[in-house]
Motif scaffolding. Structure first.
Motif, PDB file in Angstrom:
ATOM      1  N   LYS A  11      -3.467 -14.054   0.655  1.00 54.56           N
ATOM      2  CA  LYS A  11      -4.588 -14.301   1.584  1.00 54.56           C
ATOM      3  C   LYS A  11      -5.274 -13.209   1.872  1.00 54.56           C
ATOM      4  O   LYS A  11      -6.653 -13.474   1.969  1.00 54.56           O
ATOM      5  N   LEU A  12      -4.540 -12.087   1.944  1.00 53.92           N
ATOM      6  CA  LEU A  12      -5.433 -10.724   2.407  1.00 53.92           C
ATOM      7  C   LEU A  12      -6.201 -10.721   1.159  1.00 53.92           C
ATOM      8  O   LEU A  12      -7.572 -10.182   1.278  1.00 53.92           O
ATOM      9  N   GLN A  13      -5.704 -10.714  -0.017  1.00 56.50           N
ATOM     10  CA  GLN A  13      -6.726 -10.457  -1.112  1.00 56.50           C
ATOM     11  C   GLN A  13      -7.688 -11.428  -1.335  1.00 56.50           C
ATOM     12  O   GLN A  13      -9.036 -10.929  -1.577  1.00 56.50           O
ATOM     13  N   LEU A  19       1.074 -14.057   2.073  1.00 61.91           N
ATOM     14  CA  LEU A  19       0.286 -13.163   3.044  1.00 61.91           C
ATOM     15  C   LEU A  19      -0.625 -12.094   2.391  1.00 61.91           C
ATOM     16  O   LEU A  19      -1.731 -12.279   2.570  1.00 61.91           O
ATOM     17  N   LEU A  20       0.042 -11.750   1.012  1.00 57.90           N
ATOM     18  CA  LEU A  20      -0.664 -10.565   0.465  1.00 57.90           C
ATOM     19  C   LEU A  20      -1.897 -11.434  -0.431  1.00 57.90           C
ATOM     20  O   LEU A  20      -3.026 -10.998  -0.517  1.00 57.90           O
ATOM     21  N   HIS A  28      -9.435 -13.040   1.434  1.00 55.32           N
ATOM     22  CA  HIS A  28     -10.452 -12.887   2.249  1.00 55.32           C
ATOM     23  C   HIS A  28     -10.929 -11.361   2.462  1.00 55.32           C
ATOM     24  O   HIS A  28     -12.054 -11.592   3.018  1.00 55.32           O
ATOM     25  N   LEU A  29     -10.373 -10.663   2.049  1.00 52.67           N
ATOM     26  CA  LEU A  29     -10.810  -9.299   1.991  1.00 52.67           C
ATOM     27  C   LEU A  29     -11.344  -8.685   0.539  1.00 52.67           C
ATOM     28  O   LEU A  29     -11.840  -7.475   0.501  1.00 52.67           O
TER      29      LEU A  29
END
Length: 162
Positions: free
Chosen positions: A61-63, A58-59, A65-66
């Motif tokens: 993916k957040l890294q 999850l981290l 895309h954001l």
């Protein structure tokens, strides 16, 4: 499970709202069937994660895309987002560098792609010798950010000449 529509339809409708078109949406499902993955793409999801959710995935993916970089507090494993993390550009003090034997162990782990092993080993040696924290913290951040090439380069940069 939602009473009036499923998550795919909800996301399609949300993405039609101009102010929400750039909001990142990640589908999370217990089903990892190819059909569900295709449906999530058709519903304008930006990515897909299977359940159970693994925090590192999850981290990551957040890294992605954001555009985040994670900085880790040397005392706690909780990631702290930072808009522009910078590693020190000045050379580390020789007392902040672990001995060659530890660097060799870290390099072998990194070359095998065992970044979790690199992170764990940096914690162990930092616990034994806190003066190595400037180096181990930097290396651990690279390993936990899945930056294996940069981790290898950092280790090699601080190895004594052969």
């Amino acid at each position: 499970v939602m009473p009036l529509m499923d998550g795919f339809e909800m996301t399609r409708r949300l993405k039609q709202i101009p102010e929400l078109q750039t909001v990142v949406a990640i589908a999370i499902s217990a089903s990892v069937m190819e059909n569900d993955y295709r449906q999530s793409q058709a519903a304008c999801y930006d990515d897909f994660l299977p359940k159970p959710i693994h925090e590192p995935a999850l981290l990551a993916k957040l890294q992605l895309h954001l555009g985040l970089e994670w900085l880790y507090d040397p005392i706690s494993p909780t990631p702290l987002p930072s808009a522009s993390p910078q590693f020190p550009t000045s050379p580390l003090s020789p007392t902040a560098i672990p001995p060659a034997s530890e660097l060799d162990t870290l390099l072998n782990l990194a070359l095998m792609g065992d970044l979790k092993g690199v992170a764990a080993h940096t914690e162990q040696i930092e616990h034994r010798q806190p003066q190595w924290a400037p180096f181990t913290t930097q290396l651990r951040q690279l390993a936990l950010s899945y930056k294996g090439r940069q981790a290898i380069d950092l280790i090699k940069r601080h190895q004594p000449p052969a």
